[in-house]
Scaffold this active site. Structure first.
Site, short mmCIF file in Angstrom:
data_model
loop_
_atom_site.label_atom_id
_atom_site.label_comp_id
_atom_site.label_asym_id
_atom_site.label_seq_id
_atom_site.Cartn_x
_atom_site.Cartn_y
_atom_site.Cartn_z
CB THR A 52 -0.91 -0.01 1.26
OG1 THR A 52 -1.48 -1.31 1.40
CG2 THR A 52 -1.99 1.04 1.17
CD1 TRP A 53 4.53 4.52 2.23
CD2 TRP A 53 5.91 3.05 3.21
NE1 TRP A 53 5.59 5.21 2.76
CE2 TRP A 53 6.44 4.34 3.36
CE3 TRP A 53 6.60 1.96 3.76
CZ2 TRP A 53 7.64 4.57 4.04
CZ3 TRP A 53 7.78 2.19 4.43
CH2 TRP A 53 8.30 3.48 4.58
CG HIS A 107 0.36 -9.93 -3.73
ND1 HIS A 107 1.16 -8.96 -3.19
CD2 HIS A 107 -0.89 -9.67 -3.28
CE1 HIS A 107 0.43 -8.15 -2.45
NE2 HIS A 107 -0.82 -8.56 -2.49
P1 A3P Z 1 1.66 -3.58 9.90
O1 A3P Z 1 0.54 -4.56 9.94
O2 A3P Z 1 2.94 -4.13 10.42
O3 A3P Z 1 1.33 -2.27 10.53
P2 A3P Z 1 0.52 -4.29 2.53
O4 A3P Z 1 0.26 -2.92 2.04
O5 A3P Z 1 1.55 -5.03 1.71
O6 A3P Z 1 -0.73 -5.03 2.73
O7 A3P Z 1 1.26 -4.14 3.94
C1 A3P Z 1 0.55 -3.63 5.05
C2 A3P Z 1 1.57 -3.20 6.06
O8 A3P Z 1 2.16 -1.95 5.67
C3 A3P Z 1 0.93 -2.96 7.42
O9 A3P Z 1 1.96 -3.23 8.37
C4 A3P Z 1 0.61 -1.48 7.32
O10 A3P Z 1 0.37 -0.87 8.55
C5 A3P Z 1 1.87 -0.97 6.65
N1 A3P Z 1 1.69 0.34 6.00
C6 A3P Z 1 0.61 0.79 5.32
N2 A3P Z 1 0.82 2.05 4.90
C7 A3P Z 1 2.05 2.40 5.33
C8 A3P Z 1 2.83 3.59 5.23
N3 A3P Z 1 2.38 4.66 4.60
N4 A3P Z 1 4.06 3.60 5.79
C9 A3P Z 1 4.54 2.51 6.44
N5 A3P Z 1 3.86 1.37 6.58
C10 A3P Z 1 2.63 1.30 6.04
#
Ligand code: A3P
Length: 296
Positions: A52-53, A107
């Site tokens: 997402t980030w 993925h």
């Molecule tokens: P955590 O559950 O450890 O907090 P994905 O996007 O691959 O599904 O991953 C989700 C993870 O990325 C989650 O980790 C989420 O909180 C974290 N995440 C989402 N947005 C983020 C951001 N802007 N910066 C850092 N981490 C982020």
């Protein structure tokens, strides 16, 4: 990917038991995807690596000439709607392709990428995350989006599955090894980057990211602080507090609707210390050491 050029899409409900409606089908590459272009960018991750980030960072970098920072699509649209997943996008849009999309995420393991991605010369950005944090994040996510009829997934059970390689996109370690090797073979095409590095030194790593995908920051942009503006826009604090990400929903597949907030939990490093036992840590470290032996 089959020898006849078709891709078998099969997402099983057995994977962590959290996919509400399984999707199954065989689709041809032509049906599901425009030919990749050299200017395209593919973000590849194992789920919970920070997809997402990185979607937001790449989207903001690639479209920075189009939007102001106080009226940006990322302020009102969930990142997964701005940058779709190849898998779900492909299925949903099989008859309605949008050739304008130049940034997609997936993925899929390296061996399953469509040929056109491999031969087009487009850029692939792979994000790695410490498997201990990734697993804890995945476990939380699985329980958050799990069907209400199913019992809560116990941490130990989920851990067993993860260590045995049961995960979306296939076994975590093999997924990483596939893209790591590709990044060594084609360093101009595949960037292997880490969630932890972006957390620890976002200025440096967002600069590298922009350079790699062919959108380097100019001196004028640096003087205007554009890099920092992008980092602020895409920060965990900013994104997770937006109305759309607190209360919105996203459709990620034919019948899979998720709460946007399920993609934002803590966004921290080493949260695994709060969840994993010493035995679990030893086991996951041992698997990592063994699987990554050939990369050393
Ligand atoms: P955590 O559950 O450890 O907090 P994905 O996007 O691959 O599904 O991953 C989700 C993870 O990325 C989650 O980790 C989420 O909180 C974290 N995440 C989402 N947005 C983020 C951001 N802007 N910066 C850092 N981490 C982020």
């Amino acid at each position: 990917k089959r020898k006849d050029g078709q891709v078998k899409i099969s997402i099983s409900t057995k994977v962590f038991g959290f996919l509400i409606n399984p999707l199954e089908g065989v689709i041809t590459l032509q049906q599901c995807f425009k030919e990749a272009q050299p200017t395209d960018v593919f973000l590849v991750t194992c789920p919970k690596s920070g997809t997402t980030w990185f979607k937001t960072l790449l989207f903001a970098i690639m479209n920075r000439d189009l939007y102001d920072y106080d009226d940006h699509p990322l302020l009102t649209t969930n990142p997964h709607a701005c940058v779709p997943f190849f898998e779900t996008y492909a299925i949903e849009n099989a008859t309605n392709l949008r050739p304008d999309l130049s940034l997609l995420a997936t993925h899929m393991p390296y061996t399953c990428l469509p040929d056109s991605i491999l031969v087009s010369g487009c850029r692939i950005v792979y994000v790695y995350r410490d498997p201990k944090d990734l697993f804890v994040s995945l476990w939380h996510f699985a329980n958050k989006i799990r069907s209400k009829e199913l019992p809560t997934l116990i941490l130990g059970e989920a851990f067993e599955q993860f260590c045995r390689g049961v995960s979306i996109g296939g076994p975590f370690w093999d997924h990483v090894v596939g893209y790591w090797k590709a990044s060594i073979e084609w360093p101009d095409r595949v960037l292997f980057t880490k969630y932890e590095d972006m957390k620890n030194d976002p200025q440096l790593h967002v600069k590298k990211l922009a350079q790699f995908i062919g959108y380097p920051f100019s001196i004028k942009e640096e003087n205007e602080g554009i890099r920092q503006k992008i980092l602020d826009l895409c920060s965990f604090e900013s994104l997770s507090n937006l109305e759309v990400n607190k209360n919105g929903l996203i459709r990620l597949g034919q019948d899979m609707v998720l709460e946007n907030k399920s993609f934002f939990r803590q966004g921290k490093i080493q949260d695994w210390k709060n969840y994993l036992t010493t035995e679990m840590v030893e086991r996951i470290d041992e698997i990592t050491k063994h699987k990554f032996k050939e990369l050393a």
